[in-house]
Write a protein that holds these residues in place. Structure first.
Motif, PDB file in Angstrom:
ATOM      1  N   PRO A 149       0.838  -1.210   0.000  1.00 30.81           N
ATOM      2  CA  PRO A 149       0.000   0.000   0.000  1.00 30.81           C
ATOM      3  C   PRO A 149       0.867   1.253   0.000  1.00 30.81           C
ATOM      4  O   PRO A 149       1.905   1.284   0.652  1.00 30.81           O
ATOM      5  N   GLY A 150       0.423   2.248  -0.723  1.00 34.20           N
ATOM      6  CA  GLY A 150       1.195   3.490  -0.798  1.00 34.20           C
ATOM      7  C   GLY A 150       2.077   3.522  -2.028  1.00 34.20           C
ATOM      8  O   GLY A 150       2.538   4.586  -2.447  1.00 34.20           O
ATOM      9  N   HIS A 151       2.331   2.365  -2.610  1.00 32.81           N
ATOM     10  CA  HIS A 151       3.144   2.314  -3.834  1.00 32.81           C
ATOM     11  C   HIS A 151       2.325   2.876  -4.992  1.00 32.81           C
ATOM     12  O   HIS A 151       1.101   2.710  -5.040  1.00 32.81           O
ATOM     13  N   GLU A 152       2.996   3.509  -5.930  1.00 31.81           N
ATOM     14  CA  GLU A 152       2.300   4.060  -7.099  1.00 31.81           C
ATOM     15  C   GLU A 152       1.499   2.978  -7.832  1.00 31.81           C
ATOM     16  O   GLU A 152       0.407   3.215  -8.347  1.00 31.81           O
ATOM     17  N   GLY A 153       2.029   1.763  -7.820  1.00 32.18           N
ATOM     18  CA  GLY A 153       1.379   0.647  -8.506  1.00 32.18           C
ATOM     19  C   GLY A 153       0.150   0.121  -7.795  1.00 32.18           C
ATOM     20  O   GLY A 153      -0.391  -0.916  -8.164  1.00 32.18           O
ATOM     21  N   TRP A 154      -0.277   0.796  -6.744  1.00 29.50           N
ATOM     22  CA  TRP A 154      -1.501   0.447  -6.008  1.00 29.50           C
ATOM     23  C   TRP A 154      -2.682   1.203  -6.610  1.00 29.50           C
ATOM     24  O   TRP A 154      -3.832   0.940  -6.310  1.00 29.50           O
ATOM     25  N   ASN A 155      -2.361   2.189  -7.466  1.00 27.01           N
ATOM     26  CA  ASN A 155      -3.392   3.050  -8.070  1.00 27.01           C
ATOM     27  C   ASN A 155      -3.718   2.594  -9.489  1.00 27.01           C
ATOM     28  O   ASN A 155      -2.982   1.800 -10.078  1.00 27.01           O
ATOM     29  N   THR A 156      -4.807   3.125 -10.025  1.00 23.90           N
ATOM     30  CA  THR A 156      -5.202   2.791 -11.395  1.00 23.90           C
ATOM     31  C   THR A 156      -4.927   3.980 -12.305  1.00 23.90           C
ATOM     32  O   THR A 156      -5.304   5.115 -11.986  1.00 23.90           O
ATOM     33  N   PHE A 157      -4.276   3.689 -13.422  1.00 24.71           N
ATOM     34  CA  PHE A 157      -3.974   4.726 -14.409  1.00 24.71           C
ATOM     35  C   PHE A 157      -4.696   4.406 -15.715  1.00 24.71           C
ATOM     36  O   PHE A 157      -4.782   3.236 -16.104  1.00 24.71           O
ATOM     37  N   CYS A 158      -5.173   5.436 -16.366  1.00 27.05           N
ATOM     38  CA  CYS A 158      -5.813   5.239 -17.664  1.00 27.05           C
ATOM     39  C   CYS A 158      -4.733   4.845 -18.678  1.00 27.05           C
ATOM     40  O   CYS A 158      -3.742   5.565 -18.831  1.00 27.05           O
ATOM     41  N   PRO A 159      -4.909   3.741 -19.385  1.00 25.33           N
ATOM     42  CA  PRO A 159      -3.880   3.332 -20.345  1.00 25.33           C
ATOM     43  C   PRO A 159      -3.833   4.234 -21.581  1.00 25.33           C
ATOM     44  O   PRO A 159      -2.865   4.211 -22.333  1.00 25.33           O
ATOM     45  N   HIS A 160      -4.876   5.050 -21.760  1.00 21.33           N
ATOM     46  CA  HIS A 160      -4.911   5.906 -22.953  1.00 21.33           C
ATOM     47  C   HIS A 160      -4.274   7.271 -22.693  1.00 21.33           C
ATOM     48  O   HIS A 160      -3.349   7.678 -23.383  1.00 21.33           O
ATOM     49  N   CYS A 161      -4.749   7.966 -21.627  1.00 21.05           N
ATOM     50  CA  CYS A 161      -4.206   9.321 -21.382  1.00 21.05           C
ATOM     51  C   CYS A 161      -3.156   9.327 -20.273  1.00 21.05           C
ATOM     52  O   CYS A 161      -2.481  10.340 -20.068  1.00 21.05           O
ATOM     53  N   GLY A 162      -3.026   8.232 -19.550  1.00 15.81           N
ATOM     54  CA  GLY A 162      -1.970   8.130 -18.530  1.00 15.81           C
ATOM     55  C   GLY A 162      -2.310   8.764 -17.193  1.00 15.81           C
ATOM     56  O   GLY A 162      -1.524   8.704 -16.247  1.00 15.81           O
ATOM     57  N   LYS A 163      -3.494   9.370 -17.074  1.00 19.59           N
ATOM     58  CA  LYS A 163      -3.843  10.040 -15.805  1.00 19.59           C
ATOM     59  C   LYS A 163      -4.265   9.010 -14.751  1.00 19.59           C
ATOM     60  O   LYS A 163      -4.818   7.953 -15.081  1.00 19.59           O
ATOM     61  N   MET A 164      -4.031   9.369 -13.481  1.00 18.60           N
ATOM     62  CA  MET A 164      -4.475   8.497 -12.391  1.00 18.60           C
ATOM     63  C   MET A 164      -5.999   8.610 -12.261  1.00 18.60           C
ATOM     64  O   MET A 164      -6.525   9.709 -12.082  1.00 18.60           O
ATOM     65  N   ILE A 165      -6.671   7.481 -12.376  1.00 16.49           N
ATOM     66  CA  ILE A 165      -8.136   7.545 -12.333  1.00 16.49           C
ATOM     67  C   ILE A 165      -8.720   6.948 -11.047  1.00 16.49           C
ATOM     68  O   ILE A 165      -9.860   7.214 -10.707  1.00 16.49           O
ATOM     69  N   ILE A 166      -7.941   6.129 -10.343  1.00 19.71           N
ATOM     70  CA  ILE A 166      -8.353   5.728  -8.985  1.00 19.71           C
ATOM     71  C   ILE A 166      -7.114   5.812  -8.105  1.00 19.71           C
ATOM     72  O   ILE A 166      -6.083   5.184  -8.391  1.00 19.71           O
ATOM     73  N   GLN A 167      -7.247   6.592  -7.047  1.00 20.11           N
ATOM     74  CA  GLN A 167      -6.134   6.715  -6.092  1.00 20.11           C
ATOM     75  C   GLN A 167      -6.553   6.025  -4.807  1.00 20.11           C
ATOM     76  O   GLN A 167      -7.620   6.274  -4.264  1.00 20.11           O
ATOM     77  N   ARG A 168      -5.713   5.082  -4.379  1.00 17.75           N
ATOM     78  CA  ARG A 168      -6.042   4.291  -3.185  1.00 17.75           C
ATOM     79  C   ARG A 168      -5.075   4.604  -2.052  1.00 17.75           C
ATOM     80  O   ARG A 168      -3.871   4.754  -2.276  1.00 17.75           O
ATOM     81  N   THR A 169      -5.641   4.688  -0.853  1.00 19.81           N
ATOM     82  CA  THR A 169      -4.826   4.809   0.354  1.00 19.81           C
ATOM     83  C   THR A 169      -5.161   3.586   1.188  1.00 19.81           C
ATOM     84  O   THR A 169      -6.245   3.493   1.741  1.00 19.81           O
TER      85      THR A 169
END
Ligand code: SF4
Length: 387
Positions: free
Chosen positions: A339-359
């Motif tokens: 938890p807390g790692h960037e790879g814990w979040n969801t990124f849009c594969p098209h525009c690259g923006k973070m679309i779900i941020q998890r804590t």
């Protein structure tokens, strides 16, 4: 084996209970099952066995039967049990010994299952009984998966009651998980059917070791599946899990063909399945057979059960595996149990923006509108709205 243990080892019990809101687990000690809004509390009891005739068997000569639930196809003599310890030959018929007797009932964040693309931030009532069709040396829940049903503390809960309580507790889904849910299929199917009637989702986290006929029955009520792809060689499955890889791959292809939302976890175990060449082969298979948009969780191993002498997975290994998976074209690749790692979040594969941020297991921000990235409109696989 589950990629998530019953109580996450990195949390104190108090933190875990606070986070979940409620937790009932009867693995090692009797617990009190006191669903909210009811005056009736129930102590878990040791030795509970409630039987249910199973339709998944064929009769053989001499009173022997063959179980058809999983590819192991145990031949079971009268009075004996199958490999999973929870299915028995009684008078030439196959009986489940765990119908209505879950040893774990917990209200969990759905992210703990871990489903990252199903109703983020919601609660799921999770259920498990004893028993498993594998014997993974790295099992995180071996106390129940490798137990006889009479050796754990269990509750007695009918399918109707389970679903009523799930609704009262605010769960949006039922999750069958922790040990191996396919071995309590008869119970799961009935709970699922009531859950569907109550507008709840049915989720399974499984080793995927199930035969086509029972899998078809399951798919009639299932909304989402999380399958542990434990390695990518028959040798690994045979030596570390006492299982087989090929049927697990077939299960995932079947689930995809049935349009069941699918997520995958691969527990990356140092020196056992962390070779990048094999991982790459696995990533390419997922992309080719299941689709580039299948969420994949590369989870961290912690020394457990029969692999206590191995170190935890270095995070750098998970990161390298994630980079490799992304370079193979997989679009949603998560670093599990960090938890807390960037790879814990969801990124849009098209525009690259973070679309779900998890804590931890909580959702910070979510930018998904009607199943699409709120920034660019790219479709994101999953179940985002329900009921
Ligand atoms: S479900 Fe259990 S009894 Fe049936 S074949 Fe599999 S391991 Fe054997």
């Amino acid at each position: 084996m589950r990629s998530q243990s019953i109580a996450d080892s990195r949390m104190t019990k108090r933190e875990f209970l606070n986070l979940c809101g409620a937790s009932f687990c009867a693995v090692c000690a009797p617990g009190l099952l006191a669903f909210p809004q009811t005056s009736r509390a129930q102590m878990a009891k040791k030795g509970l066995i409630r039987t249910k005739l199973s339709p998944y068997f064929t009769s053989l000569d001499g009173g022997e039967i063959q179980c058809g639930l999983c590819p192991r196809r145990c031949r079971i003599s009268p009075g004996k049990r199958g490999f999973c310890r929870v299915r028995e030959n009684r008078d030439g018929k196959l009986y489940s010994l765990v119908y209505g007797n879950p040893c774990v009932i917990q209200l969990d964040p759905i992210e703990k299952e871990p489903f990252f693309h199903v109703l983020p931030g919601s609660k799921s009532l999770t259920i498990s009984t004893a028993g498993c069709s594998f014997q993974c040396k790295f099992c995180e829940n071996w106390e129940i998966s490798q137990a006889f049903p009479e050796d754990v503390y269990s509750y007695e809960v009918s399918p109707e009651t389970m679903v009523k309580r799930a609704v009262q507790m605010g769960a949006r889904s039922l999750a069958y998980t922790y040990a191996e849910p396919t071995v309590f299929l008869e119970y799961m199917l009935e709970v699922s059917s009531h859950a569907k009637g109550a507008g709840l989702l049915n989720l399974i986290h499984s080793n995927g070791f199930i035969n086509p006929a029972p899998l078809r029955d399951l798919c009639r009520v299932l909304d989402a599946a999380h399958i542990d792809l434990k390695g990518f060689s028959e040798t690994f499955y045979r030596e570390l899990c006492s299982g087989e890889l090929a049927p697990v791959l077939d299960t995932m292809k079947f689930l995809k063909a049935e349009h069941i939302h699918l997520e995958i976890t691969n527990l990356v175990i140092p020196s056992k399945n962390d070779g990048m060449a094999t991982l790459r082969e696995m990533f390419l298979w997922i992309k080719r057979e299941l689709g580039a948009d299948t969420p994949l969780h590369l989870s961290r191993f912690y020394p457990r059960h029969k692999l206590k002498k191995l170190p935890s997975t270095p995070i750098s290994t998970q990161e390298k595996a994630r980079e490799t998976a992304l370079s193979c074209g997989l679009q949603y690749v998560y670093i599990g149990k960090v938890p807390g790692h960037e790879g814990w979040n969801t990124f849009c594969p098209h525009c690259g923006k973070m679309i779900i941020q998890r804590t931890g297991y909580m959702i910070g921000e979510m930018h998904i509108d009607e199943g699409r990235c709120a920034y660019c409109g790219h479709p994101v696989p999953g179940i985002w709205e329900w009921g």
